[in-house]
Motif scaffolding. Structure first.
Motif, PDB file in Angstrom:
ATOM      1  N   VAL A  76     108.412  35.831  37.109  1.00 48.22           N
ATOM      2  CA  VAL A  76     109.008  37.148  37.331  1.00 48.22           C
ATOM      3  C   VAL A  76     110.192  36.951  38.271  1.00 48.22           C
ATOM      4  O   VAL A  76     110.051  36.336  39.331  1.00 48.22           O
ATOM      5  CB  VAL A  76     108.005  38.125  37.975  1.00 48.22           C
ATOM      6  N   THR A  77     111.363  37.470  37.905  1.00 46.97           N
ATOM      7  CA  THR A  77     112.525  37.330  38.778  1.00 46.97           C
ATOM      8  C   THR A  77     113.217  38.656  39.059  1.00 46.97           C
ATOM      9  O   THR A  77     113.546  38.960  40.192  1.00 46.97           O
ATOM     10  CB  THR A  77     113.545  36.338  38.179  1.00 46.97           C
ATOM     11  N   ALA A  78     113.445  39.468  38.039  1.00 42.04           N
ATOM     12  CA  ALA A  78     114.211  40.708  38.231  1.00 42.04           C
ATOM     13  C   ALA A  78     113.379  41.819  38.853  1.00 42.04           C
ATOM     14  O   ALA A  78     113.929  42.787  39.397  1.00 42.04           O
ATOM     15  CB  ALA A  78     114.802  41.178  36.903  1.00 42.04           C
ATOM     16  N   TRP A  79     112.071  41.722  38.775  1.00 43.81           N
ATOM     17  CA  TRP A  79     111.170  42.712  39.365  1.00 43.81           C
ATOM     18  C   TRP A  79     110.656  42.193  40.708  1.00 43.81           C
ATOM     19  O   TRP A  79     110.285  41.029  40.838  1.00 43.81           O
ATOM     20  CB  TRP A  79     109.984  42.977  38.452  1.00 43.81           C
ATOM     21  N   LYS A  80     110.626  43.078  41.699  1.00 50.06           N
ATOM     22  CA  LYS A  80     110.165  42.713  43.033  1.00 50.06           C
ATOM     23  C   LYS A  80     109.205  43.784  43.571  1.00 50.06           C
ATOM     24  O   LYS A  80     109.295  44.954  43.191  1.00 50.06           O
ATOM     25  CB  LYS A  80     111.347  42.609  44.007  1.00 50.06           C
ATOM     26  N   ALA A  81     108.327  43.360  44.459  1.00 52.53           N
ATOM     27  CA  ALA A  81     107.504  44.307  45.208  1.00 52.53           C
ATOM     28  C   ALA A  81     108.304  44.752  46.422  1.00 52.53           C
ATOM     29  O   ALA A  81     108.633  43.930  47.289  1.00 52.53           O
ATOM     30  CB  ALA A  81     106.192  43.659  45.630  1.00 52.53           C
ATOM     31  N   VAL A  82     108.671  46.025  46.472  1.00 50.51           N
ATOM     32  CA  VAL A  82     109.509  46.571  47.540  1.00 50.51           C
ATOM     33  C   VAL A  82     108.846  47.821  48.113  1.00 50.51           C
ATOM     34  O   VAL A  82     108.692  48.820  47.409  1.00 50.51           O
ATOM     35  CB  VAL A  82     110.926  46.923  47.026  1.00 50.51           C
ATOM     36  N   ASP A  83     108.427  47.763  49.361  1.00 53.31           N
ATOM     37  CA  ASP A  83     107.846  48.920  50.040  1.00 53.31           C
ATOM     38  C   ASP A  83     106.744  49.574  49.216  1.00 53.31           C
ATOM     39  O   ASP A  83     106.711  50.796  49.043  1.00 53.31           O
ATOM     40  CB  ASP A  83     108.929  49.940  50.381  1.00 53.31           C
ATOM     41  N   GLY A  84     105.837  48.747  48.702  1.00 55.43           N
ATOM     42  CA  GLY A  84     104.677  49.273  47.994  1.00 55.43           C
ATOM     43  C   GLY A  84     104.938  49.688  46.567  1.00 55.43           C
ATOM     44  O   GLY A  84     104.108  50.374  45.964  1.00 55.43           O
ATOM     45  N   ALA A  85     106.071  49.294  45.997  1.00 54.15           N
ATOM     46  CA  ALA A  85     106.388  49.643  44.611  1.00 54.15           C
ATOM     47  C   ALA A  85     106.916  48.427  43.866  1.00 54.15           C
ATOM     48  O   ALA A  85     107.559  47.556  44.446  1.00 54.15           O
ATOM     49  CB  ALA A  85     107.420  50.769  44.572  1.00 54.15           C
ATOM     50  N   LEU A  86     106.638  48.365  42.577  1.00 53.81           N
ATOM     51  CA  LEU A  86     107.259  47.377  41.704  1.00 53.81           C
ATOM     52  C   LEU A  86     108.606  47.930  41.297  1.00 53.81           C
ATOM     53  O   LEU A  86     108.695  48.956  40.622  1.00 53.81           O
ATOM     54  CB  LEU A  86     106.399  47.140  40.462  1.00 53.81           C
ATOM     55  N   GLN A  87     109.672  47.260  41.701  1.00 55.13           N
ATOM     56  CA  GLN A  87     111.019  47.781  41.524  1.00 55.13           C
ATOM     57  C   GLN A  87     111.860  46.805  40.714  1.00 55.13           C
ATOM     58  O   GLN A  87     111.837  45.599  40.939  1.00 55.13           O
ATOM     59  CB  GLN A  87     111.666  48.026  42.881  1.00 55.13           C
ATOM     60  N   LEU A  88     112.619  47.331  39.749  1.00 53.66           N
ATOM     61  CA  LEU A  88     113.525  46.524  38.948  1.00 53.66           C
ATOM     62  C   LEU A  88     114.920  46.523  39.551  1.00 53.66           C
ATOM     63  O   LEU A  88     115.470  47.583  39.860  1.00 53.66           O
ATOM     64  CB  LEU A  88     113.603  47.076  37.519  1.00 53.66           C
ATOM     65  N   ASP A  89     115.479  45.334  39.691  1.00 55.32           N
ATOM     66  CA  ASP A  89     116.885  45.190  40.060  1.00 55.32           C
ATOM     67  C   ASP A  89     117.647  44.866  38.777  1.00 55.32           C
ATOM     68  O   ASP A  89     117.581  43.743  38.275  1.00 55.32           O
ATOM     69  CB  ASP A  89     117.060  44.069  41.085  1.00 55.32           C
ATOM     70  N   PRO A  90     118.391  45.819  38.205  1.00 58.10           N
ATOM     71  CA  PRO A  90     119.071  45.577  36.932  1.00 58.10           C
ATOM     72  C   PRO A  90     120.230  44.600  37.026  1.00 58.10           C
ATOM     73  O   PRO A  90     120.795  44.217  36.005  1.00 58.10           O
ATOM     74  CB  PRO A  90     119.554  46.973  36.530  1.00 58.10           C
ATOM     75  N   ASN A  91     120.587  44.205  38.249  1.00 57.48           N
ATOM     76  CA  ASN A  91     121.672  43.251  38.438  1.00 57.48           C
ATOM     77  C   ASN A  91     121.168  41.816  38.633  1.00 57.48           C
ATOM     78  O   ASN A  91     121.978  40.885  38.716  1.00 57.48           O
ATOM     79  CB  ASN A  91     122.514  43.657  39.652  1.00 57.48           C
TER      80      ASN A  91
END
Length: 223
Positions: A45-60
């Protein structure tokens, strides 16, 4: 310039009372890592991160792709919250059969739409709005919250019987393979897709549609 998905700071993993509401459910996300998930047709997994209790997509970020559960599910009730960026588009796709001959999760999986109903370009059809059974059945009510606000989902699948609830309101109900399903399928973009919705058991995917999106409080109960 790299986009910034505002409003995700200092979010607790569980809102007040969520522990009681998820009794009997198994967490699919630990709030801190992507353990239990992988990018479709990949092992990492690279574009998705755990951020402040959420799975967040960075489209960049590099390594784009839908995020899928390691495990497969057939009869289940899924609970989660989602938040979409302005103009954003995403989805919750289930019954995904992971095979290199299918280069996208939606070729086999069925989707509950995630959308900014106000400004997304894919807001012209009722069966493309947030909470819809995508391109098949429109939500019975527009209860989606605006971009940047959390929406609560309960998605239930039992022996092919689907019910979608959004923010406490049931908005879709249908029997897969039933008369209504066949009628809607015949009018949809999927009518000639040989493998669409053909796998009763499959992975659950969070869609990468090149927009910032986040998911939290992800729980499942097998039925």
């Amino acid at each position: 310039m790299k986009k910034i998905f505002l409003g995700l700071m200092a979010i607790p993993v569980l809102h007040f009372g969520a522990m009681a509401q998820t009794k009997g459910y198994k967490p699919l996300f630990d709030g801190k890592t992507t353990t239990g998930w992988h990018t479709y047709l990949k092992t990492n997994v690279t574009a998705w991160k755990a951020v402040d209790g959420a799975l967040q997509l960075d489209p960049n970020a590099e390594g784009q792709g839908d995020l899928v559960t390691n495990d497969e599910y057939e009869n289940f009730e899924l609970k989660l919250d989602w938040k979409i960026s302005e103009t954003g588009n995403s989805g919750i796709i289930f019954g995904v059969h992971e095979d290199p001959k299918f280069n996208e999760t939606y070729l086999t999986g069925v989707e509950m739409q995630v959308l900014d109903n106000k400004k997304a370009t894919d807001n012209k059809k009722a069966n493309h709005l947030a909470g819809s059974l995508y391109d098949l059945k429109a939500p019975s009510a527009d209860v989606a919250k605006p971009a940047g606000e959390w929406n609560a989902v309960v998605l239930r699948k039992k022996d092919g019987h689907l019910t979608f609830s959004l923010n406490g309101t049931k908005i879709v109900e249908i029997q897969m393979g039933g008369d209504e399903w066949k009628e809607l399928l015949a009018k949809s973009k999927f009518k000639d897709w040989a493998d669409f919705a053909k796998y009763p058991k499959g992975h659950i995917a969070l869609q990468d549609h090149n927009h910032e999106v986040a998911f939290r409080n992800i729980y499942i109960k097998q039925l």
